[in-house]
Write a protein that holds these residues in place. Structure first.
Motif, mmCIF file in Angstrom:
data_model
loop_
_atom_site.group_PDB
_atom_site.id
_atom_site.type_symbol
_atom_site.label_atom_id
_atom_site.label_comp_id
_atom_site.label_asym_id
_atom_site.label_seq_id
_atom_site.Cartn_x
_atom_site.Cartn_y
_atom_site.Cartn_z
ATOM 1 N N GLY A 34 0.825 -1.190 0.000
ATOM 2 C CA GLY A 34 0.000 0.000 0.000
ATOM 3 C C GLY A 34 0.866 1.249 0.000
ATOM 4 O O GLY A 34 2.005 1.238 0.482
ATOM 5 N N ARG A 35 0.333 2.326 -0.527
ATOM 6 C CA ARG A 35 1.088 3.575 -0.598
ATOM 7 C C ARG A 35 0.811 4.405 0.645
ATOM 8 O O ARG A 35 -0.336 4.775 0.914
ATOM 9 N N GLU A 36 1.850 4.715 1.395
ATOM 10 C CA GLU A 36 1.687 5.474 2.627
ATOM 11 C C GLU A 36 1.234 6.900 2.316
ATOM 12 O O GLU A 36 1.774 7.565 1.429
ATOM 13 N N SER A 37 0.244 7.367 3.068
ATOM 14 C CA SER A 37 -0.255 8.723 2.893
ATOM 15 C C SER A 37 -0.832 9.197 4.219
ATOM 16 O O SER A 37 -0.941 8.431 5.184
ATOM 17 N N ALA A 38 -1.200 10.467 4.256
ATOM 18 C CA ALA A 38 -1.758 11.042 5.478
ATOM 19 C C ALA A 38 -2.717 12.157 5.109
ATOM 20 O O ALA A 38 -2.555 12.811 4.075
ATOM 21 N N VAL A 39 -3.723 12.364 5.951
ATOM 22 C CA VAL A 39 -4.646 13.475 5.781
ATOM 23 C C VAL A 39 -4.710 14.253 7.100
ATOM 24 O O VAL A 39 -4.461 13.704 8.176
ATOM 25 N N LEU A 40 -5.034 15.542 6.995
ATOM 26 C CA LEU A 40 -5.127 16.393 8.170
ATOM 27 C C LEU A 40 -6.590 16.600 8.537
ATOM 28 O O LEU A 40 -7.353 17.192 7.774
ATOM 29 N N VAL A 41 -6.979 16.068 9.696
ATOM 30 C CA VAL A 41 -8.328 16.277 10.221
ATOM 31 C C VAL A 41 -8.225 17.491 11.141
ATOM 32 O O VAL A 41 -7.871 17.373 12.315
ATOM 33 N N LEU A 42 -8.498 18.660 10.591
ATOM 34 C CA LEU A 42 -8.239 19.917 11.273
ATOM 35 C C LEU A 42 -9.521 20.499 11.854
ATOM 36 O O LEU A 42 -10.431 20.904 11.125
ATOM 37 N N LEU A 43 -9.584 20.554 13.170
ATOM 38 C CA LEU A 43 -10.729 21.126 13.866
ATOM 39 C C LEU A 43 -10.373 22.511 14.368
ATOM 40 O O LEU A 43 -9.352 22.709 15.026
ATOM 41 N N GLY A 44 -11.222 23.485 14.036
ATOM 42 C CA GLY A 44 -11.050 24.849 14.511
ATOM 43 C C GLY A 44 -12.298 25.294 15.244
ATOM 44 O O GLY A 44 -13.168 24.484 15.575
ATOM 45 N N GLU A 45 -12.386 26.588 15.485
ATOM 46 C CA GLU A 45 -13.553 27.120 16.181
ATOM 47 C C GLU A 45 -13.764 28.568 15.770
ATOM 48 O O GLU A 45 -12.829 29.378 15.815
ATOM 49 N N GLU A 46 -14.982 28.871 15.336
ATOM 50 C CA GLU A 46 -15.360 30.234 14.995
ATOM 51 C C GLU A 46 -16.083 30.855 16.183
ATOM 52 O O GLU A 46 -16.834 30.168 16.881
ATOM 53 N N PRO A 47 -15.897 32.159 16.446
ATOM 54 C CA PRO A 47 -16.628 32.807 17.536
ATOM 55 C C PRO A 47 -18.137 32.629 17.379
ATOM 56 O O PRO A 47 -18.685 32.834 16.293
ATOM 57 N N ASP A 48 -18.786 32.195 18.440
ATOM 58 C CA ASP A 48 -20.243 32.032 18.480
ATOM 59 C C ASP A 48 -20.759 30.942 17.533
ATOM 60 O O ASP A 48 -21.962 30.827 17.321
ATOM 61 N N ALA A 49 -19.842 30.151 16.941
ATOM 62 C CA ALA A 49 -20.278 29.103 16.012
ATOM 63 C C ALA A 49 -19.852 27.713 16.457
ATOM 64 O O ALA A 49 -20.365 26.720 15.956
#
Length: 230
Positions: A34-49
């Motif tokens: 298999g071909r090694e790979s990676a993804v970024l699961v990026l969690l942020g936060e918006e004001p009041d959201a």
């Protein structure tokens, strides 16, 4: 300096401490190949959201995975030190993400995608210093969006999709994007693990058009553009 993520991360991080590949998929990851790979699961936060997750939509003209939603990421380069380096490099190349704005928190189990033979390591991170991002290569990335968790867990935005091959899996219809496949599967499990998920009608099944259909299955309704996502 170590940056502590917000408290809403705690249940998810606690659960990921014991997570196995079987918690995300019934497909067994091979011990080699298999071909090694990676993804970024990026969690942020918006004001009041509240919390959100960064998702991109691949260009409809690509040879592989055309029009599909995805986390930023891709195949490992020989120069990458590890999966984290791959995920951050790819996110920078695809949407202009500043690696210094991100705090990496955990690596999820390695997951195999048989159709492409990629072995993917999802890298969970907190976007402690959000900034505008946009498609850096429109020929590869059509659209970028921050999808609020409150909208992802809304039962009205949840469904299952049936691929022409017969495969059925979870999906989300949010902000003009139909998120399905590998990306939706990971989001679905993380929402459960984080204690955010709400009951939703699993009997709601949407048929995906053929792979060569126009628009592509996950093209959504918003036009591709270079508008930065804030």
């Amino acid at each position: 300096m170590t940056r502590r993520p917000p408290g809403w991360f705690d249940p998810l991080l606690g659960r990921l401490g014991t997570a196995r590949a079987e918690d995300f998929t019934r497909i067994v990851t091979p011990s080699s190949g298999g071909r090694e790979s990676a993804v970024l699961v990026l969690l942020g936060e918006e004001p009041d959201a509240g919390p959100d997750v960064l998702v991109l939509q691949r260009a409809a003209t690509l040879r592989n995975h055309a029009g599909q939603p995805a986390f930023p990421g891709g195949a490992a380069d020989p120069e990458d030190a590890d999966a984290r380096a791959t995920a951050l490099r790819e996110a920078n190349e695809e949407v202009g993400l500043d690696p210094g704005s991100v705090t990496v928190l955990a690596e999820l189990p390695r997951l195999w995608i048989p159709v492409s033979d990629f072995v993917v390591t999802p890298v969970l991170a907190w976007w402690h210093d959000p900034h505008p991002v946009h498609p850096r290569e429109p020929a590869e990335v059509a659209h970028v969006a921050r999808l609020p968790v409150t909208e992802l867990i809304d039962p009205d935005n949840r469904m299952r999709v049936r691929h022409p091959s017969g495969w059925i899996g979870p999906a989300f219809s949010v902000r003009g994007m139909l998120v399905w496949g590998f990306t939706a599967g990971v989001i679905d499990r993380l929402l459960e693990m984080g204690g955010w998920s709400r009951p939703w009608p699993r009997s709601r099944v949407v048929e995906l058009p053929p792979v060569d259909a126009t628009p592509a299955p996950s093209a959504g309704t918003e036009p591709a553009d270079e508008t930065p996502v804030r």
